[in-house]
Motif scaffolding. Structure first.
Motif, PDB file in Angstrom:
ATOM      1  N   LEU A 132      -4.708  -6.121  10.370  1.00  0.00           N
ATOM      2  CA  LEU A 132      -4.410  -7.417   9.758  1.00  0.00           C
ATOM      3  C   LEU A 132      -3.152  -8.007  10.387  1.00  0.00           C
ATOM      4  O   LEU A 132      -2.055  -7.930   9.824  1.00  0.00           O
ATOM      5  N   PRO A 133      -3.284  -8.621  11.556  1.00  0.00           N
ATOM      6  CA  PRO A 133      -2.102  -9.119  12.263  1.00  0.00           C
ATOM      7  C   PRO A 133      -1.365 -10.238  11.538  1.00  0.00           C
ATOM      8  O   PRO A 133      -0.163 -10.438  11.766  1.00  0.00           O
ATOM      9  N   GLY A 134      -2.065 -10.974  10.673  1.00  0.00           N
ATOM     10  CA  GLY A 134      -1.423 -12.075   9.956  1.00  0.00           C
ATOM     11  C   GLY A 134      -0.895 -11.707   8.588  1.00  0.00           C
ATOM     12  O   GLY A 134      -0.482 -12.575   7.824  1.00  0.00           O
ATOM     13  N   THR A 135      -0.910 -10.405   8.274  1.00  0.00           N
ATOM     14  CA  THR A 135      -0.467  -9.928   6.955  1.00  0.00           C
ATOM     15  C   THR A 135       0.738  -9.022   7.109  1.00  0.00           C
ATOM     16  O   THR A 135       0.771  -8.154   7.991  1.00  0.00           O
ATOM     17  N   ILE A 136       1.729  -9.205   6.255  1.00  0.00           N
ATOM     18  CA  ILE A 136       2.875  -8.290   6.218  1.00  0.00           C
ATOM     19  C   ILE A 136       2.508  -7.126   5.306  1.00  0.00           C
ATOM     20  O   ILE A 136       2.289  -7.317   4.105  1.00  0.00           O
ATOM     21  N   VAL A 137       2.399  -5.918   5.879  1.00  0.00           N
ATOM     22  CA  VAL A 137       2.024  -4.732   5.111  1.00  0.00           C
ATOM     23  C   VAL A 137       3.276  -3.944   4.772  1.00  0.00           C
ATOM     24  O   VAL A 137       4.064  -3.604   5.661  1.00  0.00           O
ATOM     25  N   MET A 138       3.456  -3.653   3.482  1.00  0.00           N
ATOM     26  CA  MET A 138       4.628  -2.919   3.012  1.00  0.00           C
ATOM     27  C   MET A 138       4.179  -1.611   2.372  1.00  0.00           C
ATOM     28  O   MET A 138       3.274  -1.602   1.534  1.00  0.00           O
ATOM     29  N   GLU A 139       4.810  -0.519   2.771  1.00  0.00           N
ATOM     30  CA  GLU A 139       4.474   0.791   2.220  1.00  0.00           C
ATOM     31  C   GLU A 139       5.376   1.082   1.022  1.00  0.00           C
ATOM     32  O   GLU A 139       6.581   1.283   1.170  1.00  0.00           O
ATOM     33  N   SER A 140       4.781   1.061  -0.176  1.00  0.00           N
ATOM     34  CA  SER A 140       5.579   1.314  -1.381  1.00  0.00           C
ATOM     35  C   SER A 140       4.663   1.457  -2.583  1.00  0.00           C
ATOM     36  O   SER A 140       3.470   1.140  -2.532  1.00  0.00           O
ATOM     37  N   ASP A 141       5.257   1.948  -3.668  1.00  0.00           N
ATOM     38  CA  ASP A 141       4.584   2.015  -4.959  1.00  0.00           C
ATOM     39  C   ASP A 141       4.785   0.670  -5.655  1.00  0.00           C
ATOM     40  O   ASP A 141       5.925   0.251  -5.906  1.00  0.00           O
ATOM     41  N   ALA A 142       3.697  -0.018  -5.973  1.00  0.00           N
ATOM     42  CA  ALA A 142       3.787  -1.360  -6.548  1.00  0.00           C
ATOM     43  C   ALA A 142       4.290  -1.366  -7.983  1.00  0.00           C
ATOM     44  O   ALA A 142       4.523  -2.440  -8.547  1.00  0.00           O
ATOM     45  N   THR A 143       4.443  -0.188  -8.597  1.00  0.00           N
ATOM     46  CA  THR A 143       5.011  -0.142  -9.947  1.00  0.00           C
ATOM     47  C   THR A 143       6.521   0.125  -9.914  1.00  0.00           C
ATOM     48  O   THR A 143       7.141   0.277 -10.968  1.00  0.00           O
ATOM     49  N   ASP A 144       7.108   0.164  -8.722  1.00  0.00           N
ATOM     50  CA  ASP A 144       8.550   0.375  -8.554  1.00  0.00           C
ATOM     51  C   ASP A 144       9.255  -0.967  -8.762  1.00  0.00           C
ATOM     52  O   ASP A 144       9.241  -1.834  -7.883  1.00  0.00           O
ATOM     53  N   ILE A 145       9.877  -1.131  -9.924  1.00  0.00           N
ATOM     54  CA  ILE A 145      10.514  -2.403 -10.269  1.00  0.00           C
ATOM     55  C   ILE A 145      11.587  -2.776  -9.251  1.00  0.00           C
ATOM     56  O   ILE A 145      11.698  -3.946  -8.838  1.00  0.00           O
ATOM     57  N   ASP A 146      12.380  -1.812  -8.827  1.00  0.00           N
ATOM     58  CA  ASP A 146      13.446  -2.107  -7.867  1.00  0.00           C
ATOM     59  C   ASP A 146      12.875  -2.669  -6.573  1.00  0.00           C
ATOM     60  O   ASP A 146      13.414  -3.627  -6.000  1.00  0.00           O
ATOM     61  N   PHE A 147      11.786  -2.066  -6.108  1.00  0.00           N
ATOM     62  CA  PHE A 147      11.149  -2.566  -4.885  1.00  0.00           C
ATOM     63  C   PHE A 147      10.629  -3.982  -5.090  1.00  0.00           C
ATOM     64  O   PHE A 147      10.824  -4.857  -4.236  1.00  0.00           O
ATOM     65  N   LEU A 148       9.968  -4.216  -6.205  1.00  0.00           N
ATOM     66  CA  LEU A 148       9.398  -5.535  -6.473  1.00  0.00           C
ATOM     67  C   LEU A 148      10.490  -6.607  -6.519  1.00  0.00           C
ATOM     68  O   LEU A 148      10.310  -7.715  -5.992  1.00  0.00           O
ATOM     69  N   GLU A 170       0.854  -1.191   0.000  1.00  0.00           N
ATOM     70  CA  GLU A 170       0.000   0.000   0.000  1.00  0.00           C
ATOM     71  C   GLU A 170       0.889   1.239   0.000  1.00  0.00           C
ATOM     72  O   GLU A 170       1.805   1.366   0.806  1.00  0.00           O
ATOM     73  N   GLN A 171       0.622   2.174  -0.925  1.00  0.00           N
ATOM     74  CA  GLN A 171       1.476   3.345  -1.095  1.00  0.00           C
ATOM     75  C   GLN A 171       1.228   4.426  -0.040  1.00  0.00           C
ATOM     76  O   GLN A 171       2.157   5.110   0.384  1.00  0.00           O
ATOM     77  N   ASP A 172      -0.023   4.583   0.394  1.00  0.00           N
ATOM     78  CA  ASP A 172      -0.356   5.642   1.349  1.00  0.00           C
ATOM     79  C   ASP A 172       0.075   5.240   2.756  1.00  0.00           C
ATOM     80  O   ASP A 172      -0.334   4.182   3.264  1.00  0.00           O
ATOM     81  N   ALA A 173       0.884   6.084   3.401  1.00  0.00           N
ATOM     82  CA  ALA A 173       1.467   5.738   4.697  1.00  0.00           C
ATOM     83  C   ALA A 173       0.400   5.542   5.777  1.00  0.00           C
ATOM     84  O   ALA A 173       0.468   4.583   6.563  1.00  0.00           O
ATOM     85  N   ASP A 174      -0.584   6.435   5.836  1.00  0.00           N
ATOM     86  CA  ASP A 174      -1.620   6.326   6.867  1.00  0.00           C
ATOM     87  C   ASP A 174      -2.451   5.061   6.677  1.00  0.00           C
ATOM     88  O   ASP A 174      -2.771   4.355   7.646  1.00  0.00           O
ATOM     89  N   ARG A 175      -2.812   4.776   5.421  1.00  0.00           N
ATOM     90  CA  ARG A 175      -3.609   3.577   5.153  1.00  0.00           C
ATOM     91  C   ARG A 175      -2.796   2.319   5.450  1.00  0.00           C
ATOM     92  O   ARG A 175      -3.320   1.342   5.993  1.00  0.00           O
ATOM     93  N   ALA A 176      -1.500   2.326   5.110  1.00  0.00           N
ATOM     94  CA  ALA A 176      -0.644   1.174   5.384  1.00  0.00           C
ATOM     95  C   ALA A 176      -0.562   0.901   6.887  1.00  0.00           C
ATOM     96  O   ALA A 176      -0.631  -0.256   7.330  1.00  0.00           O
ATOM     97  N   ARG A 177      -0.446   1.979   7.677  1.00  0.00           N
ATOM     98  CA  ARG A 177      -0.380   1.825   9.138  1.00  0.00           C
ATOM     99  C   ARG A 177      -1.694   1.258   9.678  1.00  0.00           C
ATOM    100  O   ARG A 177      -1.711   0.369  10.535  1.00  0.00           O
ATOM    101  N   GLU A 178      -2.805   1.753   9.154  1.00  0.00           N
ATOM    102  CA  GLU A 178      -4.123   1.276   9.575  1.00  0.00           C
ATOM    103  C   GLU A 178      -4.309  -0.209   9.257  1.00  0.00           C
ATOM    104  O   GLU A 178      -4.801  -0.986  10.085  1.00  0.00           O
ATOM    105  N   LEU A 179      -3.885  -0.614   8.049  1.00  0.00           N
ATOM    106  CA  LEU A 179      -4.013  -2.008   7.645  1.00  0.00           C
ATOM    107  C   LEU A 179      -3.128  -2.921   8.490  1.00  0.00           C
ATOM    108  O   LEU A 179      -3.526  -4.035   8.844  1.00  0.00           O
ATOM    109  N   ALA A 180      -1.922  -2.445   8.813  1.00  0.00           N
ATOM    110  CA  ALA A 180      -1.011  -3.247   9.635  1.00  0.00           C
ATOM    111  C   ALA A 180      -1.617  -3.541  11.000  1.00  0.00           C
ATOM    112  O   ALA A 180      -1.414  -4.615  11.574  1.00  0.00           O
ATOM    113  N   GLU A 181      -2.384  -2.584  11.525  1.00  0.00           N
ATOM    114  CA  GLU A 181      -3.026  -2.775  12.825  1.00  0.00           C
ATOM    115  C   GLU A 181      -4.211  -3.728  12.742  1.00  0.00           C
ATOM    116  O   GLU A 181      -4.469  -4.503  13.666  1.00  0.00           O
TER     117      GLU A 181
END
Length: 445
Positions: A270-286, A257-268
């Motif tokens: 979804l305890p069984g999910t690893i939430v990563m804050e990034s742009d999913a079109t960033d090839i280097d990140f992928l 999830e790219q939006d920092a606030d939304r990523a933080r909310e989802l991490a709280e």
């Protein structure tokens, strides 16, 4: 029935097109050009007006309506429209919503808002996506009879062991029925000597264990189960529900999830999910996060074009299967043609859910095959049914071609249909019906 549909968008139009041959349909929309278009293209009465207005509903003769379906893209409009219709008629009301909070409120007190049935687009889409996770090569999966029966559609590629086999050779499962083969846009009811060709889509109905076994035979390199690595792109409502439902099934997904606030909310949440804050079109990140090693990637961003881009990037990096949320239903076939493994249209999913309430014969459940090619119906058999009290080979002979008895459940016991099987009143029967005979067959079942 007399059915009033409020909202002539993709959902409303899809439902109207499905009903116009067998029901009296009135559709209301605030766009005059859209109204004119529907009056010419469908056998319906399309009216220009506000579906929340008493005057408009009275013009549509809501007092005579059996059903009112509010299917605009605005949740509040749909709720108000149903409440207004309920205040001045006895029609059965169905509201389409996106926000799950409205659904939770309605579920706590059914008939809240004056709504008899509520369908949540985002939740239904997430459930549809999750059903194909863990089932290799599956394009669509629908449960029937309280989960005792599954219908699944599989695509057979050239490398599949079942390619070029006959149905008899491929059918090694006691509780499985080969209902249909979809080839070049045509529906074929297979026989034992029918050859399954590369590129075919095979529709099977059976117990969940047998369907999973067939999935393994279609794609033995992808063993089904909960060990697969799933990546979800986009923390939208659909993305959130996909992660939550996967957690409940024992998966440990990763969510980008790219939006920092939304990523933080989802991490709280979804305890069984690893939430990563990034742009999913960033090839280097992928590449850095080894996204290419995932077994399946679900793209649930806020635009069809972004979902297509992410899916193609993921496939290029090595992801085995991609599922894209596609808001514009006509794009589904196009996206799948250019490389998306499975396209899921939330609008199509919700239209399918609403459609089951309009079926003659009181279908308990309905699944649409390829939008309009065929239907799978779950029917509770009564004494008047053409199927009751005689062997299947006799009853099926009095029905037109294009009908297959896929499965039977009796007092929650699964029964594999055979020619000498006698169906009894009270049985739940799952039937595949080609679309060209649906109107003829449904009332007889």
């Amino acid at each position: 029935m007399r059915v009033i549909i409020i909202g002539a968008g993709q959902v409303g139009s899809s439902i109207a097109a499905d009903l116009d041959n067998s029901h009296e349909v009135v559709i209301i929309d605030c766009d005059p050009e859209r109204v004119d278009e529907l009056n010419y293209s469908l056998d319906v009465l399309a009216l220009h007006g506000d579906g929340t207005s008493v005057d408009t509903l009275e013009e549509a003769d809501v007092e005579r309506a059996d059903m009112v379906i509010a299917s605009t893209d605005d949740d509040e409009t749909n709720i108000v429209a149903c409440a207004t219709a309920k205040a001045i008629s006895n029609a059965f009301t169905i509201a389409r919503v996106k926000n799950t909070e409205y659904l939770r409120t309605w579920q706590r007190s059914e008939k809240a808002f004056g709504i008899d049935f509520m369908v949540c687009t985002n939740l239904l889409a997430a459930e549809s996506i999750v059903r194909v996770v863990g089932l290799p090569a599956a394009r669509d999966v629908d449960p029937f009879a309280g989960g005792q029966v599954q219908m699944a559609e599989f695509e057979v590629n050239e490398e599949s062991p079942v390619a070029n086999q006959t149905v008899s050779e491929a059918d090694r499962f006691d509780a499985l029925t080969f209902a249909a083969i979809l080839r070049d846009g045509e529906v074929t009811i297979p026989r034992g000597d029918t050859v399954i060709e590369p590129g075919d889509r095979v529709v099977v109905i059976g117990s969940p264990q047998s369907v999973q076994g067939f999935a393994s035979s279609v794609s033995p390199d992808e063993p089904p189960g909960t060990a697969e690595e799933v990546v979800i792109v986009g923390g939208s409502e659909i993305g959130y529900h996909v992660a939550r439902l996967l957690e409940e099934r024992g998966f440990k997904p990763r969510l980008i999830e790219q939006d920092a606030d939304r990523a933080r909310e989802l991490a709280e949440e979804l305890p069984g999910t690893i939430v990563m804050e990034s742009d999913a079109t960033d090839i280097d990140f992928l590449e850095r996060e080894y996204i290419g090693d995932a077994d399946l990637l679900v793209s649930a961003l806020d635009s069809d074009e972004k979902n297509l881009l992410v899916s193609l990037l993921a496939a290029r990096l090595g992801v085995e299967r991609t599922v894209a949320v596609i808001d514009t239903t006509p794009y589904v076939d196009l996206f799948e043609a250019v490389g998306v493994s499975v396209g899921v249209s939330p609008r199509e999913v919700v239209a399918e859910e609403i459609t089951r309430f309009t079926r003659d014969g009181g279908a308990e459940n309905v699944a649409l095959i390829e939008s309009d090619k065929a239907e799978v119906l779950e029917i509770e058999i009564d004494a008047e049914s053409i199927l009751a009290g005689k062997p299947i080979r006799e009853s099926i002979a009095s029905l037109p071609e294009g009908v297959v008895i896929g499965a039977i459940t009796r007092r929650r016991e699964f029964i594999t249909p055979r020619g000498d099987t006698i169906i009894k009143p009270g049985d739940h029967v799952v039937v595949f019906v080609d679309s060209y005979v649906t109107d003829e067959v449904s009332p007889k079942l």
